[in-house]
Every structure is written in structure tokens, then in C-alpha cells.
Design an enzyme around this catalytic site. Structure first.
Site, mmCIF file in Angstrom:
data_model
loop_
_atom_site.group_PDB
_atom_site.id
_atom_site.type_symbol
_atom_site.label_atom_id
_atom_site.label_comp_id
_atom_site.label_asym_id
_atom_site.label_seq_id
_atom_site.Cartn_x
_atom_site.Cartn_y
_atom_site.Cartn_z
ATOM 1 N N GLY A 1 33.435 45.655 33.608
ATOM 2 C CA GLY A 1 32.636 46.818 33.251
ATOM 3 C C GLY A 1 33.570 47.911 32.775
ATOM 4 N N CYS A 2 33.260 49.151 33.086
ATOM 5 C CA CYS A 2 34.112 50.271 32.697
ATOM 6 C C CYS A 2 35.504 50.084 33.298
ATOM 7 C CB CYS A 2 33.503 51.584 33.178
ATOM 8 S SG CYS A 2 34.533 53.027 32.864
ATOM 9 N N PHE A 3 36.529 50.254 32.493
ATOM 10 C CA PHE A 3 37.875 49.985 32.984
ATOM 11 C C PHE A 3 38.412 51.032 33.940
ATOM 12 C CE2 PHE A 3 39.006 50.795 28.235
ATOM 13 C CZ PHE A 3 38.734 52.154 28.324
ATOM 14 N N TRP A 4 37.806 52.208 34.020
ATOM 15 C CA TRP A 4 38.336 53.262 34.894
ATOM 16 C C TRP A 4 38.373 52.840 36.359
ATOM 17 C CZ3 TRP A 4 34.726 57.563 32.630
ATOM 18 C CH2 TRP A 4 35.155 57.882 31.341
#
Length: 186
Positions: free
Chosen positions: A17-20
């Protein structure tokens, strides 16, 4: 998170998903030398955030057909301190691999679950770990894992403002929830 020179160490690339949030969570594992946000699995080289978002919009509108990149993390590690199987266990546990092209509020093929390998041994271990985790998920009533397992292609490092994003922005968004299902110990 660049903690030391890591160019001679092995790495694996995960899409969660979002890499953060993925970057933050896997950087906390003892033995991980570096976690870098990037893009991989698409058809273009040297992708940028704007290009990935633009292609995703075009795909949703039916104006494009090519494969988009996933937001990924490149996890470089010390194999004498942490095994690839341990990294895979953290990968499976820290997101929901049954959601297809989404994680949390993030929807689109760029948020797909993915494991991008470079060697035959990594490929085999990725597939074996998926089988093992699928059994654990099914026992808890979850559906089929949708994680893409493919050879790494067209990896590019994300822009600097995406690197260590949650470290720089502690109140930033992280859509990773996981399933609550533990990876089976052998």
C-alpha cells in the site's frame, strides 16, 4: 532510512500500500540496514510520483492499459542478523494482502500488495511464505491472498520528500492495519 553503507547487502522489494507506513514499520526490524521508498512493477523506467498518480487516473478512466507501478519499499538487510523469512513474516503481518488494489483508504493498482524478487531462492521463499500465510488467514476466515509475486523490474527511488516521511511528519497518514493474523512459526 540510511543507517550505513549497504550496497553489498541483499535486498527485497515489497508493496504494502502506501510506502510511508511500510517504510517506518520495516525499518524498525533489527538487522535491517536501510528501507527506501520507491516505485516498481510497472512498464516505465524512472517513474515519478506524479507519473504514477497520472497513470492510475488514466487507468480508472479507461484511457490507458499499461501496467502501473506499485508504491514499494526496498528493504536492505544483514542476512546474518535477520532472515528473509523473518522479513516476509513482517510483510504479511503488517498489511492486508487480501484486499487487491488497496490498503486502508488508498485505492488503486499503485497500492497493490507485491513481493518483487531478484533470485530463484527469493521467488521460492516468497511463494512458500504466501502458502503458509494463506493457510493461517483461511483458518481465521479471511479470503484469498491477492499479492503479486514477480521478478523485480523498473525499480526507481521515490522523491526525497517520500523518504522517511513518517519520521519527518509524525502525524502523517498510515493506512496499514494488517489482519491481526500472525505468520505461523515453524
Amino acid at each position: 532510512m540510511m543507517t550505513e553503507q549497504s550496497s553489498d547487502l541483499p535486498f527485497i522489494v515489497f508493496g504494502m500500500g502506501c510506502f510511508w507506513g511500510a517504510e517506518k514499520r520495516l525499518s524498525e526490524i533489527l538487522g535491517v540496514a536501510d528501507v527506501e521508498s520507491g516505485y516498481a512493477g510497472g512498464e516505465t523506467q524512472n517513474a515519478t510520483y506524479q507519473e504514477v498518480l497520472g497513470l492510475e487516473k488514466a487507468l480508472k478512466m479507461g484511457l490507458a492499459e499499461q501496467r502501473n507501478h506499485a508504491e514499494v519499499i526496498k528493504v536492505t538487510y544483514h542476512p546474518e542478523q535477520v532472515s528473509l523469512e523473518t522479513l516476509l513474516a513482517h510483510f504479511w503481518e503488517n498489511h492486508n494482502p487480501t484486499q487487491g488494489d488497496r490498503q486502508g483508504n488508498d485505492v488503486g493498482s499503485n497500492y497493490r500488495s507485491a513481493i518483487y524478487y531478484r533470485t530463484e531462492a527469493e521467488k521460492q521463499l516468497a511463494h512458500a511464505s504466501r502458502t503458509l500465510y494463506q493457510q493461517a488467514l483461511q483458518a481465521q476466515g479471511f479470503g484469498r491472498i491477492t499479492t503479486e509475486i514477480a521478478e523485480l523490474r523498473n525499480y526507481s527511488r521515490a522523491e526525497e520528500y517520500h523518504q522517511d516521511y513518517l519520521q519527518k511528519n509524525p502525524a502523517g497518514y498510515c493506512g496499514l492495519g494488517g489482519t491481526g493474523v500472525r505468520y505461523p512459526e515453524k
